[in-house]
Design an enzyme around this catalytic site. Structure first.
Site, PDB file in Angstrom:
ATOM      1  N   ARG A   1      -2.748  10.059 -10.673  1.00  0.00           N
ATOM      2  CA  ARG A   1      -2.528   8.660 -11.050  1.00  0.00           C
ATOM      3  C   ARG A   1      -1.043   8.307 -11.011  1.00  0.00           C
ATOM      4  NH1 ARG A   1      -2.412   7.265 -16.075  1.00  0.00           N
ATOM      5  NH2 ARG A   1      -4.064   8.697 -16.739  1.00  0.00           N
TER       6      ARG A   1
ATOM      7  N   LYS B   1      -5.429  -6.195   5.006  1.00  0.00           N
ATOM      8  CA  LYS B   1      -5.516  -7.118   6.130  1.00  0.00           C
ATOM      9  C   LYS B   1      -4.813  -6.533   7.361  1.00  0.00           C
ATOM     10  CE  LYS B   1      -7.383  -9.683   2.884  1.00  0.00           C
ATOM     11  NZ  LYS B   1      -6.613 -10.612   2.071  1.00  0.00           N
TER      12      LYS B   1
ATOM     13  N   TYR C   1      -2.683 -17.791  -2.143  1.00  0.00           N
ATOM     14  CA  TYR C   1      -3.968 -17.091  -2.132  1.00  0.00           C
ATOM     15  C   TYR C   1      -4.742 -17.427  -3.417  1.00  0.00           C
ATOM     16  CZ  TYR C   1      -7.339 -13.320  -2.096  1.00  0.00           C
ATOM     17  OH  TYR C   1      -8.500 -12.605  -2.127  1.00  0.00           O
TER      18      TYR C   1
ATOM     19  N   ASP D   1       4.590 -13.241  -0.858  1.00  0.00           N
ATOM     20  CA  ASP D   1       3.365 -12.586  -0.388  1.00  0.00           C
ATOM     21  C   ASP D   1       3.416 -12.663   1.139  1.00  0.00           C
ATOM     22  OD1 ASP D   1       0.785 -11.987   0.515  1.00  0.00           O
ATOM     23  OD2 ASP D   1      -0.175 -12.788  -1.282  1.00  0.00           O
TER      24      ASP D   1
HETATM   25  C1  LIG Z   1      -6.515 -10.970   0.754  1.00  0.00           C
HETATM   26  C2  LIG Z   1      -5.237 -11.471   0.196  1.00  0.00           C
HETATM   27  C3  LIG Z   1      -4.769 -11.062  -1.064  1.00  0.00           C
HETATM   28  C4  LIG Z   1      -5.588 -10.146  -1.955  1.00  0.00           C
HETATM   29  O1  LIG Z   1      -5.656  -8.851  -1.446  1.00  0.00           O
HETATM   30  P1  LIG Z   1      -6.868  -7.821  -1.732  1.00  0.00           P
HETATM   31  O2  LIG Z   1      -6.476  -6.634  -0.942  1.00  0.00           O
HETATM   32  O3  LIG Z   1      -8.129  -8.500  -1.279  1.00  0.00           O
HETATM   33  O4  LIG Z   1      -6.873  -7.576  -3.204  1.00  0.00           O
HETATM   34  C5  LIG Z   1      -3.550 -11.532  -1.494  1.00  0.00           C
HETATM   35  N1  LIG Z   1      -2.798 -12.383  -0.745  1.00  0.00           N
HETATM   36  C6  LIG Z   1      -3.221 -12.811   0.458  1.00  0.00           C
HETATM   37  C7  LIG Z   1      -2.371 -13.743   1.237  1.00  0.00           C
HETATM   38  C8  LIG Z   1      -4.436 -12.379   0.964  1.00  0.00           C
HETATM   39  O5  LIG Z   1      -4.862 -12.825   2.158  1.00  0.00           O
END
Ligand SMILES: *Cc1c(COP(=O)(O)O)cnc(C)c1O
Length: 393
Positions: free
Chosen positions: A48, A212, A99, A187
């Site tokens: 962890r 992603k 998001y 982000d």
């Molecule tokens: C999908 C996404 C998230 C969240 O990420 P997860 O891996 O699904 O928890 C945050 N910011 C953006 C821009 C996203 O497309």
């Protein structure tokens, strides 16, 4: 540890970072270490707090962004860890079309008195800084927190935004927010670290849903945070250990393997996205196309300045609202109708179907362009649009 500022190109870094030392007979890839605990006395004790498999992926993402990286169980785990480091009560200025999970998290924390937040249109630089200035001057700064991350307030940016693909001037907003004593998070999921590097434009912290484009195959959930500020990194490492939002060893191994081809996948997808966007503009059954690579996009010049490509996401509106948009999805045979983005396979969805996305035009479809042959993608898209609009072409 990789140098924070490397002149080597992202394509090369993505292939070479995060490998074990090149000793004769040693493997070229990091091992998948499936162990919760380690023999006492070494650099790892309990998984962890740190697992050797995470470190290859962290070296790669940190090297691409120009900072040091920690990986988390998901993008939301990474985002939560950053928000959790804010002194209470936190003060946040956030992209209105950030998001949805980020907005829901902030709303939840605000209802429970942990922070207050204001939303802004990140494309409107003066307006964003005017709101930041009001927030920075609000009395009731958390006491005893001076100088710590977020004590003067936090500006949370996304660029391009989701799903309208607005472009924020990251450099001007970072400088302006810093002038007001605020810290800046970007982000960077939609651009990916080969598309833009916000730390190099002045941001303090970058977060990723590495689920992603970074991992790229729609087969893992994983997140990442990158910063050059050691005290922020150590606070985040503490949050990760305490909250236990750690990635699995297999997930981080798969993410690293996927990220090896990041530049190849992204350049193919961004090229196809540009081609599809230009054809969609010409199609009679499309009323509006959102893609920063189009000269008509209001953020085009800004995107050209701060990004190395225009990204893999294209949004477009069909007349006839939600019902027509759903019929386009039903008529597709190659493009997969599903949420998420950044995989090798193209995905499309009507974004307004989600709760909290009521502000989005009802007939808006958001497409994540994969690495298929763009002509095959266009055949599928155009036949679906023709079928729905009844314009036999
Ligand atoms: C999908 C996404 C998230 C969240 O990420 P997860 O891996 O699904 O928890 C945050 N910011 C953006 C821009 C996203 O497309």
């Amino acid at each position: 540890m990789q140098p924070a500022e490397s002149r080597t190109s992202p394509a090369t870094l993505a292939v070479h970072l995060g490998r074990p030392p090149g000793e004769p007979g040693s493997p070229v890839n990091p091992a998948l270490v499936l162990s919760s605990t380690f023999h006492q006395g070494g650099s790892h004790a309990y998984s962890r707090d740190g697992n050797p498999t995470w470190e290859g992926f962290e070296a790669l993402v940190g090297g691409l962004e120009g900072g040091r990286c920690l990986t988390f169980a998901s993008g939301m785990a990474a985002i939560s860890a950053v928000v959790e480091t804010l002194p209470v009560p936190g003060r946040v200025v956030v992209a209105a079309d950030a998001y949805s999970g980020t907005r829901r998290l902030l709303a939840d924390l605000s209802q429970r008195g942990r922070l207050r937040f204001r939303t802004v249109d990140v494309a409107a630089t003066d307006e964003v800084l005017a709101v930041c200035s009001e927030v920075a001057q609000t009395p009731g700064r958390p006491s005893g927190a001076e100088g710590t991350f977020g004590a003067g307030g936090l500006l949370w940016l996304e660029s391009p935004t989701n799903p309208l693909l607005a472009i924020a001037d990251v450099e001007a907003l970072s400088a302006g927010a810093h002038g007001l004593g605020m810290d800046v998070v970007v982000d960077n999921t939609f651009a990916s670290p080969v598309g833009q590097q916000p730390l190099r434009m002045g941001a303090d912290v970058v977060v990723h849903s590495a689920t992603k484009i970074l991992s790229g195959h729609s087969d893992v959930l994983i997140g990442a945070v990158v910063t050059r500020r050691d005290e922020v990194l150590s606070q985040l490492a503490t949050r990760r250990s305490l909250h236990g939002a750690t990635p699995g060893a297999l997930e981080s191994w798969l993410a690293l393997r996927g990220a090896r081809t990041l530049q190849l996948r992204q350049s193919r997808s961004a090229m196809s996205a540009g081609l599809l966007a230009r054809r969609l503009v010409e199609h009679p059954a499309v009323v509006k196309v959102y893609y920063p690579g189009l000269e008509t996009h209001p953020g085009h010049a800004r995107a050209r300045r701060q990004m190395s490509d225009f990204g893999i996401m294209v949004s477009f509106e069909v007349p006839g609202g939600a019902e027509a948009a759903d019929r386009v999805c039903d008529a597709l045979s190659l493009v997969c109708v599903a949420t998420s983005l950044g995989g090798v396979e193209s995905l499309i969805e009507r974004r307004g179907r989600w709760a909290g996305e009521e502000a989005i035009p009802a007939g808006l479809l958001r497409m994540s362009v994969g690495i298929e042959d763009p002509e095959d993608l266009w055949s599928d898209l155009s036949q679906a649009l023709d079928a729905v609009s009844g314009s036999a072409r």
